[in-house]
Enzyme design. Structure first.
Site, PDB file in Angstrom:
ATOM      1  N   SER A  91      30.902  -1.494   0.023  1.00 13.47           N
ATOM      2  CA  SER A  91      30.262  -0.297  -0.508  1.00 13.47           C
ATOM      3  C   SER A  91      30.264   0.931   0.391  1.00 13.47           C
ATOM      4  O   SER A  91      29.890   2.002  -0.070  1.00 13.47           O
ATOM      5  CB  SER A  91      28.810  -0.603  -0.881  1.00 13.47           C
ATOM      6  OG  SER A  91      28.794  -1.517  -1.949  1.00 13.47           O
ATOM      7  N   SER A 148      29.530   1.324  -3.554  1.00 11.24           N
ATOM      8  CA  SER A 148      28.432   1.985  -4.247  1.00 11.24           C
ATOM      9  C   SER A 148      27.854   3.179  -3.473  1.00 11.24           C
ATOM     10  O   SER A 148      26.979   3.862  -4.008  1.00 11.24           O
ATOM     11  CB  SER A 148      27.309   0.989  -4.501  1.00 11.24           C
ATOM     12  OG  SER A 148      26.861   0.451  -3.290  1.00 11.24           O
ATOM     13  N   LYS A 178      21.589   7.270   1.905  1.00 10.29           N
ATOM     14  CA  LYS A 178      21.744   6.650   0.577  1.00 10.29           C
ATOM     15  C   LYS A 178      20.368   6.299   0.026  1.00 10.29           C
ATOM     16  O   LYS A 178      19.471   5.869   0.776  1.00 10.29           O
ATOM     17  CB  LYS A 178      22.603   5.398   0.739  1.00 10.29           C
ATOM     18  CG  LYS A 178      23.009   4.700  -0.555  1.00 10.29           C
ATOM     19  CD  LYS A 178      23.979   3.547  -0.233  1.00 10.29           C
ATOM     20  CE  LYS A 178      24.411   2.821  -1.494  1.00 10.29           C
ATOM     21  NZ  LYS A 178      25.302   1.688  -1.194  1.00 10.29           N
TER      22      LYS A 178
END
Lengths: 507, 493
Positions: free
Chosen positions: B171, B147, B52
């Site tokens: 997330s 997210s 990420k």
């Protein structure tokens, strides 16, 4: 009440105010002192701590606040704070916490400083310091100031304003260096007390080694909180005075601010709760750039640091790796003699006066010098101290030299004092020899004595012959001579005559 | 190489912000050499992974999907990234996210939203009814959740074998559920956060996204353990474990927290949850209803604590040392203000403002301190339940399957976050480990997952149960045209 006799002009005005005010004023002075911790690396990162390194050469990723970096507590800094806390008679908090104090400034890369606002590492201590009354060094009085707390926190970087190019240059070398903030309660009443308290703190820190505490290098920074009030009434509004760069300026700044506040209030004005900067050139305090309203630092616990847990012998778990813990008792056992103890020992051991011990400790290296001389001479310490304080020290001061830089070594001085003790030379001659030694030309006292023919005449017959010659030159005077084994004692006016016939030697 | 070409062919998913093609090929080459010598660095040697874009990667851009860090090349690797590289893993690239990990849709980053690969699956297309002839097929795509949407999409579409996400309020688990992959949130303090650009320091953890529970255990094994650079990691020695095949669940006690029957929970998911509970019951496990009474306060509590920490963590972005710096140079203050206005999106700025409000001296006691106390109560709910003999909690992960993007953006980020975090975020408050296991496809042909929450540092037990469950439900594989039937070749060796 304050002590008078301050040599500066300010204090004379202060004197007038006190005598001619309608009601007396009680000045109240508290101090916030930041001492840079003497350690190899910074409080929360591994970058080096070093004075005057090239700009931005000692900045780790964490110091530059690169995103994703985390603080890691430096054990040495914790030990330094514990040592200092113990030396100042504080209670050491076995559990203390770290917080973030937020404000935006170019020299604060993360936008917050990590400090200890809720529970600092040490609280409720005291510091004793001494002042001399009447500036005569003959009477000393001891005072105490309470220490509110000691907290660990990060230093900020340095910003230099370049007005010519309207830019600010930021050097982050200092960002993240460990500081101990020592808060002194408003128990002091004038510049002299503040200065003496700070001086004593400085000596303590230097003795412990927890901070080198050199103000000129920014290792010790002092902010003064000053207010005045009438006795019996509540404390007045206080101002904070910053930008004080030496102990001497501290006294000046505090006294100026007291006077300013008294003047202001007596002429019907009010004191603003503001921050003022000390201008050393003008010798006054001026308001600092106005911060709109009061700063709200939005304190928040530092989530990346668990509570700091300290142990003592009793609470230390058996299976704990001792490298991972800080043991308060262990540190306590290893504390060196504090200045007050050192001074008391000097007085007891050598029979010198308390004020002498203060001067000895106040000058870096002077005590060691004194003790070195004592070791190498038969002269009594009570006499040696006179030479150290009146001769050596005054020469050093005149030439702005430190003890380390003295051209006269302890060996040479001891040699000189030995000759004086053995009555090889008179004390006047000794002073002359000292002056010669000071030139640092490498001559020994013996060489100088011989060169300048300063040796005392020991031979009985020689002395009698010289005296006779003088007497013979004085026909109508009644002369009383008393011959002794070690010299001739003659009347003063004769003494002068005799002296002039004997190059340099004291009869 | 196949992964890289698949990334290219699935570019429309927008899962990757940066593809590190050159370095990846080099790493793969070196890995091959090691295998030829018979000296692989470990189980992960040669395995393509994605990270990420809020983890620092040395030499590769780290943006957090924000203008503030566009073009920012970090000089160091996050500890977890370094550990993966040390094991020989091949870093394919950085995945897309909501800006600074704030959001539950992976729709609010500056590089645009991430599309759920299942939007293009045969399973979804078969079930979806086009609203009108003229409607662009493309506009019906669904979100990944967030997210860590990019990471979830990357794993789901087979462009990598494992991905790192982060989990602050759900997330990792939320997008895992929507994308049909395993999403593991480890216990707080087990895995180092050094190098993870923080959202909420006291709740963030690196998350692991994989296609099966065994893989998650492997990745966990290479990441967990004390890091001297992160003072919040525990000191205890971590021992990597291999998951055994659970055959007897009769000794297990599964708790079903009644408060997780939250308002808005789709009937579909409710039914699935019930079915799962029955599954355990029928296999001999003890399944009991439990109560976590403070669950309903967790959203508000989370918002106060999260925004407060955000306000603090974002204070460092001033354009001076790194990142975007505005051209405004009238004064330092104006430069700061302009830089932050230009660099941050509305979501970030909104949270900063709220957070600063809560931290004001006059509000601190009523908001921040109160929220900390409520947090303690929420954590204690779990302690009580686990203390009463329950081993694992079984809950839904999301309220529904993934919704279309066009629908999602009708509400603002804050509203969506409040809705979507409700089932996942209590685990962050309490620091507990939790995992999403893909369970079944919804009526619309989209993945639905269920969540298991375990005891602190009992990942082994948690993953063992999860693995057993995974075996029972046999979640189907995604059928993407882009794979062209080549999936078997891309699958794990």
């Amino acid at each position: 009440l304050c002590l008078w006799g301050h040599p500066y002009l300010n204090s004379i005005f202060l004197l007038f105010f006190f005598f001619f005010s309608l009601t007396p004023w009680v000045p109240v002075v508290g101090l916030e002192i930041h001492a840079q911790i003497s350690s190899n690396s910074k409080l929360f990162s591994g970058s080096q701590v070093q004075f005057a390194a090239p700009p931005n050469s000692l900045v780790s990723f964490f110091d530059a606040s690169l995103p994703g970096t985390l603080p890691v507590l430096n054990r040495r800094c914790v030990e330094a704070a514990v040592m200092t806390g113990l030396a100042l008679n504080c209670s050491i908090n076995k559990k203390s916490l770290f917080d973030r104090k937020h404000y935006f400034y170019a020299d604060l890369p993360a936008g917050y400083q990590i400090t200890q606002q809720r529970v600092p590492i040490a609280v409720n201590g005291s510091l004793s310091y001494s002042l001399c009354i009447d500036n005569k060094m003959s009477q000393m009085v001891t005072k105490t100031v309470r220490i509110k707390q000691i907290q660990l926190e990060q230093d900020s970087g340095k910003s230099l304003h370049d007005d010519v190019r309207s830019q600010t240059l930021v050097d982050l070398n200092r960002a993240g260096v460990g500081l101990m903030e020592v808060v002194m309660e408003p128990d002091m009443c004038c510049g002299e007390e503040a200065a003496a308290a700070v001086r004593e703190l400085q000596l303590i820190l230097q003795t412990l080694g927890s901070s080198q505490a050199v103000m000129a290098e920014g290792q010790l920074r002092v902010d003064a909180n000053v207010s005045v009030h009438h006795p019996g009434e509540p404390y007045g509004v206080r101002t904070e005075v910053k930008n004080i760069n030496s102990i001497r300026f501290l006294a000046k700044a505090v006294d100026y601010e007291i006077e300013r506040q008294i003047e202001e209030l007596e002429s019907g004005g009010t004191i603003l709760n503001e921050t003022r900067a000390f201008d050393s050139k003008l010798g006054c305090t001026v308001p600092m750039r106005d911060k709109e309203g009061k700063q709200d630092y939005r304190f928040m616990p530092e989530p990346n640091l668990p509570p700091l847990i300290l142990y003592n012998a009793r609470s230390l778990p058996a299976n704990m790796n001792h490298q991972q813990v800080v043991n308060i008792d262990w540190i306590h056992e290893r504390l060196p003699d504090l200045p007050s103890v050192k001074r008391a020992k000097l007085v007891e051991q050598y029979g010198i006066l308390p004020e002498h011990s203060f001067t000895l400790l106040n000058e870096a290296g002077l005590t060691e010098f004194f003790e070195d001389v004592i070791k190498q001479t038969q002269m009594k310490p009570k006499k040696v101290i006179g030479w150290i304080l009146n001769d050596l020290l005054s020469y050093l001061k005149q030439h702005s030299l430190t003890v380390k830089e003295s051209p006269v070594s302890s060996f040479l001085l001891a040699d000189l004092l030995n000759r004086l003790e053995k009555k090889e030379i008179s004390s006047t001659a000794a002073k002359q020899v000292f002056a010669e030694l000071w030139k640092g030309e490498g001559k020994t006292p013996l060489e100088i004595v011989k060169e300048k023919k300063l040796q005392l005449i020991q031979d009985q017959e020689d002395l009698e012959r010289i005296c006779q010659a003088v007497i013979d030159g004085q026909e109508n005077e009644v002369i009383i001579c008393q011959c002794r084994k070690d010299g001739v004692l003659a009347l003063p006016h004769l003494l002068g005559r005799t002296r002039s016939s004997l190059p340099g030697s004291l009869v | 190489q196949r992964c890289l070409s698949l990334i290219k062919s699935t570019k429309f998913l927008n899962a990757y912000i940066t593809v590190a093609e050159e370095t990846a090929l080099k790493q793969a080459e070196e890995s091959e050499k090691r295998y030829k010598r018979g000296q692989p660095l470990g189980v992960l040697d040669g395995i393509p992974i994605a990270v990420k874009d809020n983890f620092n990667t040395a030499g590769i851009e780290t943006t957090c999907a924000s203008n503030m860090l566009k073009g920012y090349i970090s000089p160091y690797n996050a500890t977890v990234v370094q550990k993966l590289l040390d094991q020989g893993a091949v870093l394919l690239g950085k995945t897309n996210l909501d800006e600074f990990a704030m959001g539950s849709g992976s729709t609010d980053g500056v590089f645009g939203p991430v599309r759920n690969p299942w939007s293009y699956s045969r399973q979804y297309k078969e079930k979806s009814v086009p609203k009108s002839h003229s409607e662009d097929k493309d506009s019906n795509w669904v979100i990944t959740g967030g997210s860590s949407g990019g990471s979830a999409a990357a794993v789901s579409s087979f462009t990598c074998f494992a991905a790192l996400g982060s989990d602050t309020g759900g997330s990792t688990r939320n997008p895992a559920a929507h994308c049909g992959v395993v999403g593991l949130k480890p216990t707080y303090g087990l895995i180092s956060r050094h190098g993870l650009i923080p959202l909420v320091n006291s709740m963030d953890v690196p998350g692991i996204l994989t296609r099966c529970v065994d893989d998650a255990a492997v990745v966990l094994g290479s990441l967990a353990g004390h890091d001297p650079k992160d003072s919040t990691t525990i000191q205890d020695n971590f021992k990597p474990f291999e998951l055994s095949d659970l055959t007897d669940v009769s000794k297990l006690s599964i708790g079903i927290p009644k408060e997780y029957h939250a308002p808005g929970l789709s009937s579909e998911i409710l039914a699935l949850w019930s079915k799962a509970a029955d599954l355990f019951k029928n296999a001999g496990a003890k399944v009991i209803e439990v109560s976590l009474p403070h669950t309903r306060y967790s959203i508000v509590c989370y918002h106060v604590l999260c925004t407060a920490e955000v306000a603090s963590n974002m204070a460092r972005f001033d354009g001076l040392e790194y990142g975007h710096r505005s051209d405004m140079n009238k004064s330092t203050e104006s430069m700061y203000a302009a830089t932050r206005r230009e660099g941050f999106n509305d979501v970030v700025r909104g949270r900063i403002l709220s957070g600063n409000y809560f931290l004001l001296k006059q509000n601190y006691e009523n908001y921040f301190i109160k929220a900390q106390k409520v947090r303690r109560l929420i954590a204690n709910d779990f302690v009580k339940v686990f203390g009463s003999g329950v081993d694992i909690l079984l809950t839904p992960t999301t309220l529904s399957d993934a919704i279309p993007y066009m629908e999602f953006i009708k509400e603002d980020n804050r509203t969506r976050s409040a809705q979507d975090d409700i089932l996942t975020q209590a685990a962050n408050m309490a620091g507990l480990p939790a995992i999403n296991v893909p369970t079944a496809l919804s009526e619309r042909g989209l993945p639905v997952g269920l969540q298991f929450i375990g005891r602190s540092f009992q990942e082994k037990q948690l993953l063992t149960v999860a693995k057993w469950f995974e075996k029972q439900v046999k979640f189907p594989m995604i059928q993407l045209d882009e794979h062209n039937g080549n999936l078997k070749q891309i699958s794990k060796p």
